[in-house]
Design an enzyme around this catalytic site. Structure first.
Site, short mmCIF file in Angstrom:
data_model
loop_
_atom_site.label_atom_id
_atom_site.label_comp_id
_atom_site.label_asym_id
_atom_site.label_seq_id
_atom_site.Cartn_x
_atom_site.Cartn_y
_atom_site.Cartn_z
CG ASP A 69 -17.38 25.72 27.08
OD1 ASP A 69 -16.65 25.76 26.06
OD2 ASP A 69 -17.98 26.71 27.54
CG HIS A 99 -7.66 2.34 9.47
ND1 HIS A 99 -7.37 1.67 10.64
CD2 HIS A 99 -8.55 1.56 8.81
CE1 HIS A 99 -8.07 0.54 10.68
NE2 HIS A 99 -8.78 0.45 9.57
CG ASP A 156 -14.48 2.76 3.30
OD1 ASP A 156 -15.72 2.83 3.45
OD2 ASP A 156 -13.77 1.89 3.84
CG ASP A 209 -18.52 0.13 5.41
OD1 ASP A 209 -17.81 0.93 4.79
OD2 ASP A 209 -18.05 -0.79 6.11
CG HIS A 260 -8.88 -5.44 4.39
ND1 HIS A 260 -10.04 -5.89 3.77
CD2 HIS A 260 -8.33 -4.53 3.52
CE1 HIS A 260 -10.19 -5.26 2.62
NE2 HIS A 260 -9.16 -4.45 2.42
CG HIS A 314 -17.44 -5.21 8.62
ND1 HIS A 314 -18.53 -4.39 8.73
CD2 HIS A 314 -16.58 -4.57 7.78
CE1 HIS A 314 -18.34 -3.30 8.00
NE2 HIS A 314 -17.17 -3.39 7.39
CG HIS A 331 -16.26 -2.75 11.97
ND1 HIS A 331 -14.92 -2.63 12.21
CD2 HIS A 331 -16.42 -2.42 10.65
CE1 HIS A 331 -14.29 -2.24 11.10
NE2 HIS A 331 -15.19 -2.10 10.14
CD GLU A 340 -14.96 -4.01 4.05
OE1 GLU A 340 -14.14 -3.08 3.91
OE2 GLU A 340 -15.76 -4.07 4.99
CE1 TYR A 345 -6.75 -1.22 -0.06
CE2 TYR A 345 -6.48 -3.54 0.54
CZ TYR A 345 -7.29 -2.43 0.40
OH TYR A 345 -8.62 -2.51 0.72
NE ARG A 379 -11.97 -0.63 1.69
CZ ARG A 379 -10.96 0.17 2.04
NH1 ARG A 379 -9.72 -0.24 1.88
NH2 ARG A 379 -11.18 1.36 2.54
CD GLU A 381 -17.01 -1.47 2.79
OE1 GLU A 381 -16.36 -0.41 2.69
OE2 GLU A 381 -17.21 -2.05 3.87
#
Ligand code: GLY
Ligand code: MN
Ligand code: MN
Length: 436
Positions: A37, A243, A260, A271, A350, A354, A361, A384, A388, A405, A407
């Site tokens: 719950d 990710h 990130d 972001d 990538h 975006h 996004h 961004e 890698y 990265r 961004e």
């Protein structure tokens, strides 16, 4: 930083104009059970919120748009006022107070929905509803139509025409108002502060989750409701997992750490990604790759201005990165050849941008028939690029496990662009100075 209620009414009016004639049905998100719950913290549906500013669960917006706009009706269905539940869950408006406070024409209890909707759906030429988002709502709406059809007599009609309400709303959401930009600027400022805080706290031996805690501290202590997405705090090889969210490893002195993370403020996301050395000083090879990604990012931001295709930023970043990969011996051939063969995807898999807004996004089309759409003032997008490098036999080992990265969040202005996230250090000098 609060968007006034009249702005939501204006958005509804604008949406009704675009609908011409018909009925729109826009539910908010359901609550989500976490375990037994216990629930996840509630997050409203972005489309519903965009048109209402109403943040309670179990709510639905109906707009009945008439050709004579004076007759257009904005109707809210929401939870009943329930003093017993308020003891457990806190304040709830109830239809009467919500109608007044949020400037609707009518408001009903959500428990009236199945009774009222079949009648509202009669004699409407078009039903604006987004099918396929929730099978529960799809079934419910089609159930109302079935029920309405059963009552059809000679002078009543039921629309068979469904149009996707999101298609109209995506276009509206893509162009941010001054008020929205103010909120986004603040979300970006808080998030930039969180990145500065994380940089200051970083030292060899600290755990990724300790930096995550610093980010959360900064978000909440500046009034943000929380994260806009699960933060990535990735040391060393973890940065090559796009990710990665475990955030449970120890940071090693000679590694980089990629963060990130962005907060959500009054529904709007920031972001930001920054990558920096755990010990405060870039090694020669780290610096070389970092400068490459930074050059690509600067080249991409340079393409963000009105009338440029939104894709120009990606193409520009890609050219810089690919030239760098060739110079470093990571790719072979000409820049055009490597782009054509997609060999670069081993190191940059990538895209560069975006849309950004209520969703990380965000809503908005990127183009038609393979044609990239043109930028226009008020659009907000991320920039961004990254790089890698996973271990492999044909790659010199000093490149292995470096993931970078950078961004930023960028608004298209009348004359070019504004970077909302400028106060997060980005150059080698700025980062090393802050970490000293
Ligand atoms: N943080 C999600 C993204 O960069 O797209
Ligand atoms: Mn992003
Ligand atoms: Mn990001």
């Amino acid at each position: 930083m609060i968007i006034p209620i009249k702005s939501y009414s204006e958005r509804r009016k604008n949406f009704a104009l675009r609908m011409h004639n018909g009925i729109a049905i826009i539910p908010t998100s359901p609550e989500q059970v976490r375990s037994r719950d216990g629930h996840y913290p509630y997050r409203f549906d972005s489309y519903f919120y965009y048109l209402t500013g109403f943040t309670e669960p179990e709510a639905l917006l109906v707009i009945v748009a008439e050709t004579d706009k004076k007759k257009t009706k904005h109707i809210l269905f929401c939870r009943n006022k329930d003093v017993d539940r308020e003891i457990w869950n806190g304040f709830c408006y109830g239809p009467e107070a919500a109608c007044e406070a949020f400037n609707f024409d009518e408001a009903y209890s959500i428990s009236e929905l199945d009774r009222v909707m079949p009648t509202l759906l009669t004699d409407q030429p078009v039903i604006y509803f987004t099918l396929g988002e929730s099978s529960a709502w799809d079934l419910r709406v089609t159930g109302w139509i079935k029920q309405a059809k059963e009552q059809v007599r000679s002078s009543i009609s039921i629309a068979a025409n469904f149009l996707d309400s999101h298609l109209l709303l995506n276009e509206m959401r893509l162009f941010k108002s001054k008020e929205e930009l103010e909120v986004m600027r603040k979300a970006a400022e808080i998030s930039s502060g969180a990145h500065r805080r994380a940089m200051r706290k970083t030292k060899p031996g600290i755990k990724e989750y300790e930096l995550e805690a610093e980010l959360l501290h900064e978000f909440r202590s500046h009034g943000s409701q929380g994260v806009a997405y699960t933060p990535i705090v990735a040391g060393g090889a973890n940065a090559c997992v796009l990710h990665y969210i475990e955030n449970n490893a120890e940071l090693k002195s000679d590694d980089l750490v990629l963060i990130d993370a962005g907060c959500e403020l009054n529904g709007y996301a920031a972001d930001i990604t920054r990558t920096f050395p755990v010990n405060g000083r870039f090694s020669a090879i780290q610096k070389e790759l970092y400068q490459l990604v930074l050059s690509a990012q600067i080249a991409a931001i340079d393409k963000i201005r009105p009338s440029n295709p939104w894709d120009a930023a990606h193409e520009s970043a890609l050219k810089v990165l690919v030239q760098g990969f060739i110079d470093l011996g990571l790719c072979r051939g000409s820049v055009d050849g490597v782009i054509q063969s997609k060999d670069y995807k081993r190191f940059y898999m990538h895209r560069t941008s975006h849309w950004l807004g209520l969703d990380v996004h965000d809503a908005g089309e990127y183009g038609h028939n393979g044609e990239s759409r043109l930028l226009y003032p008020g659009m907000v997008l991320t920039v961004e690029p990254g790089c890698y490098i996973r271990p492999a036999d044909n790659i010199p080992s000093h490149f292995w496990n470096i993931g970078i990265r950078i961004e930023d969040d960028v608004v298209v202005t009348e004359t070019g662009c504004e970077v909302l996230t400028v106060s997060a250090p980005k150059t080698v000098l700025e980062i090393e100075a802050l970490m000293r």
